[in-house]
Design a protein around this motif. Structure first.
Motif, PDB file in Angstrom:
ATOM      1  N   GLU A 173       0.758  -1.161  -0.229  1.00 39.09           N
ATOM      2  CA  GLU A 173      -0.175  -0.092  -0.062  1.00 39.09           C
ATOM      3  C   GLU A 173       0.828   1.492   0.242  1.00 39.09           C
ATOM      4  OE1 GLU A 173      -0.485  -0.765   4.824  1.00 39.09           O
ATOM      5  OE2 GLU A 173      -1.937  -1.497   3.247  1.00 39.09           O
ATOM      6  N   HIS A 174       2.118   1.245   0.363  1.00 42.14           N
ATOM      7  CA  HIS A 174       2.932   2.296   0.685  1.00 42.14           C
ATOM      8  C   HIS A 174       4.164   2.213  -0.387  1.00 42.14           C
ATOM      9  CE1 HIS A 174       0.127   3.953   3.493  1.00 42.14           C
ATOM     10  NE2 HIS A 174       0.579   2.875   4.215  1.00 42.14           N
ATOM     11  N   GLY A 175       4.060   1.418  -1.179  1.00 41.10           N
ATOM     12  CA  GLY A 175       5.093   1.178  -2.199  1.00 41.10           C
ATOM     13  C   GLY A 175       6.830   1.227  -1.728  1.00 41.10           C
ATOM     14  N   GLU A 176       7.486   2.141  -2.305  1.00 47.09           N
ATOM     15  CA  GLU A 176       8.962   2.164  -1.858  1.00 47.09           C
ATOM     16  C   GLU A 176       9.137   2.493  -0.577  1.00 47.09           C
ATOM     17  OE1 GLU A 176      11.166   0.875  -3.673  1.00 47.09           O
ATOM     18  OE2 GLU A 176      10.311   0.758  -5.652  1.00 47.09           O
ATOM     19  N   GLN A 177       8.146   3.338   0.085  1.00 50.30           N
ATOM     20  CA  GLN A 177       8.326   3.728   1.350  1.00 50.30           C
ATOM     21  C   GLN A 177       8.017   2.468   2.549  1.00 50.30           C
ATOM     22  OE1 GLN A 177       5.840   7.488   2.012  1.00 50.30           O
ATOM     23  NE2 GLN A 177       7.812   8.110   2.389  1.00 50.30           N
ATOM     24  N   SER A 178       7.652   1.665   2.059  1.00 47.57           N
ATOM     25  CA  SER A 178       7.384   0.459   3.088  1.00 47.57           C
ATOM     26  C   SER A 178       8.473  -0.197   3.342  1.00 47.57           C
ATOM     27  CB  SER A 178       6.261  -0.534   2.352  1.00 47.57           C
ATOM     28  OG  SER A 178       4.911  -0.271   2.189  1.00 47.57           O
ATOM     29  N   VAL A 195       9.839  -7.222  -6.564  1.00 45.29           N
ATOM     30  CA  VAL A 195       9.144  -6.002  -6.753  1.00 45.29           C
ATOM     31  C   VAL A 195       8.861  -5.759  -8.336  1.00 45.29           C
ATOM     32  CG1 VAL A 195       8.908  -3.554  -6.381  1.00 45.29           C
ATOM     33  CG2 VAL A 195      10.206  -5.193  -4.756  1.00 45.29           C
ATOM     34  N   LEU A 196       7.592  -5.460  -8.478  1.00 45.46           N
ATOM     35  CA  LEU A 196       7.085  -5.568 -10.060  1.00 45.46           C
ATOM     36  C   LEU A 196       6.579  -3.869 -10.089  1.00 45.46           C
ATOM     37  CD1 LEU A 196       5.227  -8.867 -10.063  1.00 45.46           C
ATOM     38  CD2 LEU A 196       7.520  -8.275 -10.855  1.00 45.46           C
ATOM     39  N   PRO A 197       7.425  -3.098 -10.635  1.00 47.58           N
ATOM     40  CA  PRO A 197       6.984  -1.583 -10.711  1.00 47.58           C
ATOM     41  C   PRO A 197       6.254  -1.417 -11.904  1.00 47.58           C
ATOM     42  CG  PRO A 197       9.320  -1.535 -10.880  1.00 47.58           C
ATOM     43  CD  PRO A 197       8.984  -3.100 -10.482  1.00 47.58           C
ATOM     44  N   ASP A 198       6.388  -2.184 -13.079  1.00 43.55           N
ATOM     45  CA  ASP A 198       5.725  -2.350 -13.974  1.00 43.55           C
ATOM     46  C   ASP A 198       4.306  -2.774 -14.266  1.00 43.55           C
ATOM     47  OD1 ASP A 198       7.565  -0.773 -15.065  1.00 43.55           O
ATOM     48  OD2 ASP A 198       8.771  -2.282 -16.127  1.00 43.55           O
ATOM     49  N   ASP A 199       3.868  -3.589 -13.073  1.00 37.18           N
ATOM     50  CA  ASP A 199       2.777  -4.127 -13.101  1.00 37.18           C
ATOM     51  C   ASP A 199       1.549  -3.135 -12.694  1.00 37.18           C
ATOM     52  OD1 ASP A 199       1.296  -6.920 -12.974  1.00 37.18           O
ATOM     53  OD2 ASP A 199       0.831  -6.045 -10.741  1.00 37.18           O
ATOM     54  N   ALA A 220      -0.909  -2.180 -10.465  1.00 34.38           N
ATOM     55  CA  ALA A 220      -1.347  -2.774  -9.087  1.00 34.38           C
ATOM     56  C   ALA A 220      -2.760  -2.536  -8.921  1.00 34.38           C
ATOM     57  CB  ALA A 220      -0.642  -2.059  -8.078  1.00 34.38           C
ATOM     58  N   VAL A 221      -3.362  -1.580  -9.273  1.00 33.95           N
ATOM     59  CA  VAL A 221      -5.104  -1.390  -9.319  1.00 33.95           C
ATOM     60  C   VAL A 221      -5.590  -2.599 -10.024  1.00 33.95           C
ATOM     61  CG1 VAL A 221      -6.980   0.109  -9.848  1.00 33.95           C
ATOM     62  CG2 VAL A 221      -4.937   1.090  -9.177  1.00 33.95           C
ATOM     63  N   ALA A 222      -5.078  -2.799 -10.956  1.00 30.23           N
ATOM     64  CA  ALA A 222      -5.643  -4.192 -11.798  1.00 30.23           C
ATOM     65  C   ALA A 222      -5.237  -5.422 -11.060  1.00 30.23           C
ATOM     66  CB  ALA A 222      -5.074  -4.079 -13.359  1.00 30.23           C
ATOM     67  N   ARG A 223      -4.178  -5.395 -10.355  1.00 31.09           N
ATOM     68  CA  ARG A 223      -3.782  -6.621  -9.536  1.00 31.09           C
ATOM     69  C   ARG A 223      -4.712  -6.799  -8.396  1.00 31.09           C
ATOM     70  NH1 ARG A 223      -1.627 -10.621 -11.079  1.00 31.09           N
ATOM     71  NH2 ARG A 223       0.125  -9.367 -12.421  1.00 31.09           N
ATOM     72  N   LEU A 224      -5.053  -5.719  -7.847  1.00 32.64           N
ATOM     73  CA  LEU A 224      -5.756  -5.788  -6.570  1.00 32.64           C
ATOM     74  C   LEU A 224      -7.186  -6.431  -6.837  1.00 32.64           C
ATOM     75  CD1 LEU A 224      -5.580  -2.273  -4.738  1.00 32.64           C
ATOM     76  CD2 LEU A 224      -4.740  -4.649  -3.924  1.00 32.64           C
ATOM     77  N   LEU A 234       0.746   2.595  -4.582  1.00 29.00           N
ATOM     78  CA  LEU A 234       0.658   0.970  -4.580  1.00 29.00           C
ATOM     79  C   LEU A 234       1.822   0.477  -5.725  1.00 29.00           C
ATOM     80  CD1 LEU A 234      -3.245   0.641  -5.435  1.00 29.00           C
ATOM     81  CD2 LEU A 234      -2.186   0.829  -3.147  1.00 29.00           C
ATOM     82  N   LEU A 235       2.213  -0.787  -5.148  1.00 26.06           N
ATOM     83  CA  LEU A 235       3.153  -1.499  -5.908  1.00 26.06           C
ATOM     84  C   LEU A 235       2.994  -2.948  -5.673  1.00 26.06           C
ATOM     85  CD1 LEU A 235       6.105  -1.355  -7.150  1.00 26.06           C
ATOM     86  CD2 LEU A 235       7.171  -1.089  -4.817  1.00 26.06           C
ATOM     87  N   THR A 236       3.206  -3.725  -6.691  1.00 24.18           N
ATOM     88  CA  THR A 236       3.047  -5.224  -6.827  1.00 24.18           C
ATOM     89  C   THR A 236       4.150  -5.675  -6.157  1.00 24.18           C
ATOM     90  OG1 THR A 236       1.233  -4.958  -8.212  1.00 24.18           O
ATOM     91  CG2 THR A 236       2.034  -7.246  -8.141  1.00 24.18           C
TER      92      THR A 236
END
Length: 138
Positions: free
Chosen positions: A62-67, A94-98, A100-104, A122-124
């Protein structure tokens, strides 16, 4: 990150760290991700949600690179995942090109709804599972 997202991130991460995570990590049904602390070298356990398909597990941070767990994965991608009470070793990517909204939309509804509400970046992540084990990461 915009000021509103910064404030949202601070509030949510403090709540998770001090209230939610200490409770959910004790639940036997909770899926847990164990990473190696990038500074301490110690195991770090984070409650997560996602879905296993075959020998892969996907989640959306939920917090991407800050997690912190994303930062730990970037430093050492060897992880363990507790699924249904059993620990599995794996390699996280880590899949930055995925999308993430569609993945959810493909992941369990309740967790996905929570991630959408509290998420700021968001980050997958994909975890390729290797086997089942019981010891901690070193």
């Amino acid at each position: 990150m915009a000021d509103v997202n910064t404030l949202k991130w601070r509030i949510i991460t403090q709540f998770q760290k001090r209230v939610l995570n200490p409770v959910t990590t004790r639940l036997p049904s909770q899926t847990l991700l164990e990473t190696v602390g990038r500074k301490s070298g110690e195991p770090r356990v984070t409650p997560i949600g996602g879905q296993r398909t075959g020998n892969q597990f996907r989640l959306v941070s939920e917090h991407g690179e800050q997690s912190n767990y994303i930062r730990n994965i970037r430093a050492n991608n060897a992880v363990r995942l507790r699924l249904h009470g059993m620990w599995h070793t794996g390699t996280a990517t880590v899949l930055p090109d995925d999308d993430a909204v569609a993945r959810l939309a493909q992941l369990p509804r309740l967790n996905s709804a929570a991630v959408r509400v509290v998420g700021t970046d968001l980050l997958t992540v994909r975890v390729d599972l290797v086997d089942r084990e019981t010891s901690s990461l070193q």
